[in-house]
Design a protein around this motif. Structure first.
Motif, PDB file in Angstrom:
ATOM      1  N   LYS A  83       0.842  -1.188   0.000  1.00 36.24           N
ATOM      2  CA  LYS A  83       0.000   0.000   0.000  1.00 36.24           C
ATOM      3  C   LYS A  83       0.883   1.245   0.000  1.00 36.24           C
ATOM      4  O   LYS A  83       1.761   1.394   0.839  1.00 36.24           O
ATOM      5  CB  LYS A  83      -0.919   0.004   1.224  1.00 36.24           C
ATOM      6  N   ILE A  84       0.625   2.122  -0.972  1.00 37.76           N
ATOM      7  CA  ILE A  84       1.380   3.371  -1.092  1.00 37.76           C
ATOM      8  C   ILE A  84       0.386   4.527  -1.202  1.00 37.76           C
ATOM      9  O   ILE A  84      -0.521   4.484  -2.041  1.00 37.76           O
ATOM     10  CB  ILE A  84       2.281   3.370  -2.344  1.00 37.76           C
ATOM     11  N   VAL A  85       0.516   5.529  -0.359  1.00 43.43           N
ATOM     12  CA  VAL A  85      -0.313   6.733  -0.455  1.00 43.43           C
ATOM     13  C   VAL A  85       0.570   7.872  -0.982  1.00 43.43           C
ATOM     14  O   VAL A  85       1.528   8.284  -0.321  1.00 43.43           O
ATOM     15  CB  VAL A  85      -0.929   7.111   0.903  1.00 43.43           C
ATOM     16  N   LEU A  86       0.261   8.344  -2.174  1.00 45.45           N
ATOM     17  CA  LEU A  86       1.066   9.400  -2.793  1.00 45.45           C
ATOM     18  C   LEU A  86       0.718  10.781  -2.227  1.00 45.45           C
ATOM     19  O   LEU A  86      -0.313  10.957  -1.571  1.00 45.45           O
ATOM     20  CB  LEU A  86       0.843   9.384  -4.311  1.00 45.45           C
ATOM     21  N   LYS A  87       1.560  11.760  -2.500  1.00 46.96           N
ATOM     22  CA  LYS A  87       1.352  13.109  -1.968  1.00 46.96           C
ATOM     23  C   LYS A  87       0.044  13.732  -2.449  1.00 46.96           C
ATOM     24  O   LYS A  87      -0.546  14.560  -1.766  1.00 46.96           O
ATOM     25  CB  LYS A  87       2.531  14.009  -2.375  1.00 46.96           C
ATOM     26  N   ASN A  88      -0.408  13.310  -3.640  1.00 56.00           N
ATOM     27  CA  ASN A  88      -1.650  13.878  -4.169  1.00 56.00           C
ATOM     28  C   ASN A  88      -2.899  13.226  -3.570  1.00 56.00           C
ATOM     29  O   ASN A  88      -4.020  13.576  -3.919  1.00 56.00           O
ATOM     30  CB  ASN A  88      -1.684  13.762  -5.697  1.00 56.00           C
TER      31      ASN A  88
ATOM     32  N   GLN B 150     -15.624  16.826 -10.455  1.00 59.39           N
ATOM     33  CA  GLN B 150     -15.834  16.758  -9.003  1.00 59.39           C
ATOM     34  C   GLN B 150     -15.383  15.421  -8.414  1.00 59.39           C
ATOM     35  O   GLN B 150     -14.917  15.365  -7.279  1.00 59.39           O
ATOM     36  CB  GLN B 150     -17.318  16.965  -8.689  1.00 59.39           C
ATOM     37  N   MET B 151     -15.520  14.351  -9.178  1.00 56.52           N
ATOM     38  CA  MET B 151     -15.248  13.011  -8.661  1.00 56.52           C
ATOM     39  C   MET B 151     -13.851  12.499  -9.012  1.00 56.52           C
ATOM     40  O   MET B 151     -13.170  11.903  -8.168  1.00 56.52           O
ATOM     41  CB  MET B 151     -16.287  12.022  -9.215  1.00 56.52           C
ATOM     42  N   MET B 152     -13.406  12.720 -10.235  1.00 58.94           N
ATOM     43  CA  MET B 152     -12.216  12.071 -10.754  1.00 58.94           C
ATOM     44  C   MET B 152     -10.956  12.787 -10.296  1.00 58.94           C
ATOM     45  O   MET B 152     -10.362  13.601 -11.005  1.00 58.94           O
ATOM     46  CB  MET B 152     -12.274  12.030 -12.283  1.00 58.94           C
ATOM     47  N   ALA B 153     -10.564  12.480  -9.058  1.00 58.46           N
ATOM     48  CA  ALA B 153      -9.380  13.121  -8.470  1.00 58.46           C
ATOM     49  C   ALA B 153      -8.607  12.091  -7.655  1.00 58.46           C
ATOM     50  O   ALA B 153      -9.185  11.140  -7.122  1.00 58.46           O
ATOM     51  CB  ALA B 153      -9.804  14.290  -7.587  1.00 58.46           C
ATOM     52  N   PRO B 154      -7.290  12.255  -7.538  1.00 55.67           N
ATOM     53  CA  PRO B 154      -6.479  11.255  -6.827  1.00 55.67           C
ATOM     54  C   PRO B 154      -6.860  11.082  -5.356  1.00 55.67           C
ATOM     55  O   PRO B 154      -6.762   9.974  -4.820  1.00 55.67           O
ATOM     56  CB  PRO B 154      -5.048  11.789  -6.973  1.00 55.67           C
ATOM     57  N   ASN B 155      -7.307  12.162  -4.686  1.00 55.16           N
ATOM     58  CA  ASN B 155      -7.665  12.037  -3.274  1.00 55.16           C
ATOM     59  C   ASN B 155      -9.017  11.346  -3.075  1.00 55.16           C
ATOM     60  O   ASN B 155      -9.475  11.176  -1.949  1.00 55.16           O
ATOM     61  CB  ASN B 155      -7.667  13.408  -2.594  1.00 55.16           C
TER      62      ASN B 155
ATOM     63  N   ARG C 197      -2.199  16.891 -14.935  1.00 53.81           N
ATOM     64  CA  ARG C 197      -3.584  17.356 -14.901  1.00 53.81           C
ATOM     65  C   ARG C 197      -4.383  16.588 -13.846  1.00 53.81           C
ATOM     66  O   ARG C 197      -5.126  17.170 -13.064  1.00 53.81           O
ATOM     67  CB  ARG C 197      -4.225  17.204 -16.269  1.00 53.81           C
ATOM     68  N   PHE C 198      -4.228  15.264 -13.843  1.00 57.37           N
ATOM     69  CA  PHE C 198      -4.933  14.430 -12.874  1.00 57.37           C
ATOM     70  C   PHE C 198      -4.396  14.669 -11.456  1.00 57.37           C
ATOM     71  O   PHE C 198      -5.151  14.752 -10.494  1.00 57.37           O
ATOM     72  CB  PHE C 198      -4.777  12.959 -13.267  1.00 57.37           C
ATOM     73  N   ASN C 199      -3.088  14.814 -11.316  1.00 56.21           N
ATOM     74  CA  ASN C 199      -2.465  14.953 -10.000  1.00 56.21           C
ATOM     75  C   ASN C 199      -2.904  16.214  -9.262  1.00 56.21           C
ATOM     76  O   ASN C 199      -2.972  16.242  -8.033  1.00 56.21           O
ATOM     77  CB  ASN C 199      -0.936  14.971 -10.142  1.00 56.21           C
ATOM     78  N   LYS C 200      -3.200  17.279 -10.005  1.00 55.14           N
ATOM     79  CA  LYS C 200      -3.542  18.556  -9.371  1.00 55.14           C
ATOM     80  C   LYS C 200      -5.013  18.658  -8.973  1.00 55.14           C
ATOM     81  O   LYS C 200      -5.392  19.550  -8.217  1.00 55.14           O
ATOM     82  CB  LYS C 200      -3.196  19.706 -10.326  1.00 55.14           C
ATOM     83  N   ARG C 201      -5.842  17.759  -9.476  1.00 54.50           N
ATOM     84  CA  ARG C 201      -7.280  17.867  -9.248  1.00 54.50           C
ATOM     85  C   ARG C 201      -7.646  17.429  -7.834  1.00 54.50           C
ATOM     86  O   ARG C 201      -7.058  16.504  -7.286  1.00 54.50           O
ATOM     87  CB  ARG C 201      -8.027  17.015 -10.274  1.00 54.50           C
TER      88      ARG C 201
END
Length: 800
Positions: free
Chosen positions: A458-463, A631-636, A660-664
């Motif tokens: 399991k890895i949790v990235l900064k984003n 609203q939904m498609m974000a890494p967090n 683009r995905f990382n900043k959302r």
């Protein structure tokens, strides 16, 4: 505690696929007697013989409340033993006197067939004997016990046969819901539980002329024979046939693999994929594909696995297309040490066909052999009779002519298309039977669980993205599963259905790729990628071969970042969804599910049906879909699992590049948790015209998905559901109050429920409800037995 009862009454009907018109054959005649018996007469004067077959539409899937007992197979043994006009064994002796050396019978999933070929001079006597057998059989206690003993021995033989055991285990893995999972011969304990009353009731119900097909092919004059047939079956009275519920098999979402041990010397394997039913236009190309891939010494798998690599003792491929969902199967036998390499080669050969297709020479040879095989059965009277009976059975007596024409028109594009459509990574089922001596080479089940837990990283990235990675190079595949909070829990009255709409349009275009380009990239790689939505979650799943995974993963990241919902594509999908909305209440079980949801969750989004309404879907625009996507498609808001043969550094590098995905950041709508309801009893009825069924559903509030109390309820699901369960044995087998029963726990994020259901006749509705509550009360007041607990726990673990 809340109890909701929904009774839905609906007449169920279906239509059969239209077949092209076939030129009239003056020597062939089809008639339907006043009692409903279908009679097919075909004159063939080559030899002075006549084939007689009577098909009864009674097989293991039609046994209703006796499902799993093998009752249809029992009557295969008993008919002809003795009748009101013939002594014990006289029927078959009489047939032999008429020249019928091939008199026999067999039972399948959906029919029981009695057949013989006699000399034409005895045809009238033969028809009289056949009529006597199906109308006037007597089930003598002594003879019945003899056949019961024979059948029990057959069950023993089946359990001792590695091939039968392998097939049955494979069928149970593939068919999780459909009764094809049950053995035609039945389970020993259920077969032994049958009473004489059960047997006579089933015979009286199913052995009715309006449930039979009589086929006569051979040396006779139609006009004279027709008169005799009418006379012989004149007293055979039509009966009301039971309403038989056969559940549809749900769509398979991921690969399944099971390993079992047996007293054998070599390992046996079946690899299989769900495909189509007998009426599909893809039957012919699937048959041709099976021949190219694994039938005969010129087939691809034989040449590579047996001739070139010398890895297997045998290998074969076949396409089985019964009345309901069929299978494409690849079987092989080999030394256990060659298993991994052989499995990889099989998948490689399938992918090669998907990518490059087949040669003209292969296609021509396979089509020729397929057509020859179909025509060859017509050389015998019995084969001809079977062809006509089977065609009538599935909807058209000329089916074999239609099939031959379909084979003639199969193209290389068709072969490639069906391979891509049906032979996919996520629908692969693999059953492996290994010698007991190789058992020590297998990791024990408990060790597997511990090892699996240790291997998942399991890895949790900064984003905020949570990654679950598990390296597995046993098969050159990589599976991807992304889960996000979403679904109709986050919808409102005005936009209900938007997340389902989003799942259907997510792959319809990005800033740099059209819908067609995305489809080509997926299909050319032989992989899969699709989205789905339910009450709480939005998911994206995919699988790719190892060498195609980097390209597939890049495509996934592009979809996560740059989906643009083109208006033209949105318009197409909207039409499909509106059509689904229109048809939603046509199916009795889905109608009852939606009605129950509206009652229990009134005022909350769980009351929505998932696909929306005509008004809500009509108003949803490309801009609305894009907003919900942002609203939904974000890494967090995502957990991304990647399992298989992949490079971890490559995965992390590709994610990092996707700025683009990382900043959302996710901004989901606020939702209200559903409060539990206490001490409220509510009863509701939802009626359909032309009542022939009643669906009864009783709902209790329960713990949510995160509550540890869900585990006993998960076990309780298997106490109440399945063959041999409490509800099955009491309401279906003993009291005959229902044709479908069960109880199931469903956990959601904020609330849970336990749902009981019964499918019954309207006249039995009140008694069925009473019986169900008696079973609920009993499990609350009395401990279940240790044996019952063990079975339920094992079944629950197996489902996980």
């Amino acid at each position: 505690m809340k109890q909701v009862i929904a009774a839905i009454l609906l007449i169920v009907s279906f239509s059969i696929q239209a077949f092209p018109k076939i030129k009239d054959d003056p020597s062939l005649k089809r008639i339907v007697l006043d009692n409903g018996l279908v009679v097919i007469l075909k004159e063939k004067h080559d030899i002075p013989m006549v084939a007689m077959q009577i098909w009864v539409k009674a097989g293991s899937v039609t046994e209703g409340k006796y499902m799993g007992t093998g009752l249809s197979h029992y009557f295969e043994h008993m008919l002809g033993k003795r009748t009101t006009h013939r002594k014990t064994e006289q029927y078959y002796n009489d047939i032999r006197k008429m020249g019928g050396s091939d008199a026999n019978a067999y039972t399948t999933y959906d029919r029981t067939v009695y057949l013989s070929t006699i000399r034409s001079e005895f045809i009238y006597d033969g028809i009289d004997a056949l009529s006597d057998m199906v109308q006037n059989s007597i089930f003598d206690e002594e003879e019945s016990q003899k056949e019961i003993d024979v059948i029990l021995n057959e069950i023993n033989m089946g359990e001792d046969s590695p091939d039968r055991y392998l097939w049955q285990q494979f069928a149970q893995m593939v068919y999780t819901t459909h009764p094809y999972k049950y053995p035609v011969i039945g389970y020993r304990h259920l077969f032994k539980s049958l009473t004489k009353k059960d047997m006579l009731e089933y015979y009286a119900t199913m052995y009715s002329p309006n449930n039979m097909i009589l086929v006569l092919v051979g040396d006779f004059k139609t006009s004279a024979l027709e008169k005799h047939v009418r006379k012989a079956f004149k007293g055979f009275k039509r009966k009301k046939l039971p309403l038989i519920y056969i559940p549809k098999e749900p769509k398979q979402l991921s690969m399944r693999k099971v390993v079992k041990t047996f007293k054998i010397n070599t390992t046996k394997v079946i690899m299989g994929y769900p495909t189509v039913d007998a009426l599909s236009s893809d039957v012919a190309p699937l048959d041709v594909l099976a021949l190219i891939l694994g039938q005969g010494k010129t087939s691809r798998l034989y040449r590579r696995l047996r001739d070139r690599e010398q890895l297997v003792q045998s290998v074969s491929a076949s396409s089985w297309t019964p009345k309901d969902m069929g299978l494409f199967e690849i079987g092989f036998e080999l030394d256990h040490k060659n298993l991994d390499k052989t499995s990889r080669i099989v998948l490689e050969e399938i992918e090669r066909i998907k990518r490059k297709g087949v040669t003209r020479k292969e296609l021509k040879r396979a089509k020729q052999k397929t057509r020859v095989g179909a025509v060859r059965q017509l050389q015998t009277l019995g084969g001809y009779a079977r062809s006509l009976a089977y065609g009538e059975f599935i909807g058209n007596i000329h089916y074999d002519q239609y099939y031959l024409e379909k084979v003639r028109h199969v193209t290389a594009k068709d072969i490639r298309r069906v391979a891509k459509t049906y032979l996919t990574h996520h629908t692969l089922n693999m059953m492996i039977l290994v010698p007991e001596k190789d058992h020590e080479k297998l990791v024990p089940a408990k060790a597997l669980v511990k090892k699996a837990k240790g291997e998942i990283e399991k890895i949790v990235l900064k984003n905020g993205l949570t990654l679950l990675l598990k390296k597995d190079d046993s098969v050159p595949l990589v599976a991807i599963h992304a889960s996000l909070k979403g679904g109709y829990r986050y919808e409102n009255e005005g936009n209900q259905g938007i997340y389902n709409f989003l799942s259907d349009t997510l792959l319809k275009g990005t800033r740099t790729k059209s819908s067609r380009k995305i489809a080509e990239l997926i299909e050319n790689s032989g992989g899969t990628l699709y989205a789905a939505s339910d009450s709480n979650l939005f998911t994206i799943r995919g699988s790719f071969l190892k060498e195609n995974f980097p390209g597939g993963f890049k495509l996934l990241l592009d979809v996560l970042s740059n989906a643009n919902f083109p208006k033209r594509e949105i318009s197409k999908v909207k039409k499909d969804i509106l059509s689904a909305v229109k048809q939603r209440d046509d199916q009795i079980w889905s109608a009852s599910r939606y009605h129950l949801r509206r009652i229990r969750y009134k005022g909350y989004s769980y009351a929505f049906n998932g696909i929306g309404t005509k008004d809500s879907i009509s108003k949803i625009s490309s801009r609305d879909l894009s907003k919900a996507y942002q609203q939904m498609m974000a890494p967090n808001n995502m957990v991304l699992a990647i399992f298989g043969d992949f490079n971890k550094r490559q995965v992390l590098r590709l994610i990092k590049r996707n700025s683009r995905f990382n900043k959302r950041k996710a901004k989901l709508p606020t939702v209200q948790n559903v409060p539990p309801l206490h001490n409220i009893v509510q009863e509701t009825y939802y009626n359909k015209e032309n009542q022939r069924q009643s669906i009864i559903k009783i709902l209790f509030d329960g713990p949510n998905y995160y509550n540890k109390d869900k585990y006993p309820l998960m076990v309780l699901t298997h106490v109440f559901s399945g063959i041999g369960s409490r509800l099955f044995l009491d309401l279906r087998s003993k009291r005959t109050l229902a044709y479908a029963t069960g109880g199931v726990y469903q956990g959601k994020e904020d609330i849970g429920l336990f749902l009981f259901y019964i499918g019954t006749e309207p006249a039995k509705k009140k008694e069925a409800i009473k019986g169900l509550f008696e079973n609920i009360t009993k499990v609350k007041e009395e401990l279940i037995t240790n044996r019952e607990l063990e079975i339920a726990k094992n079944s629950a673990i197996g489902r996980i």
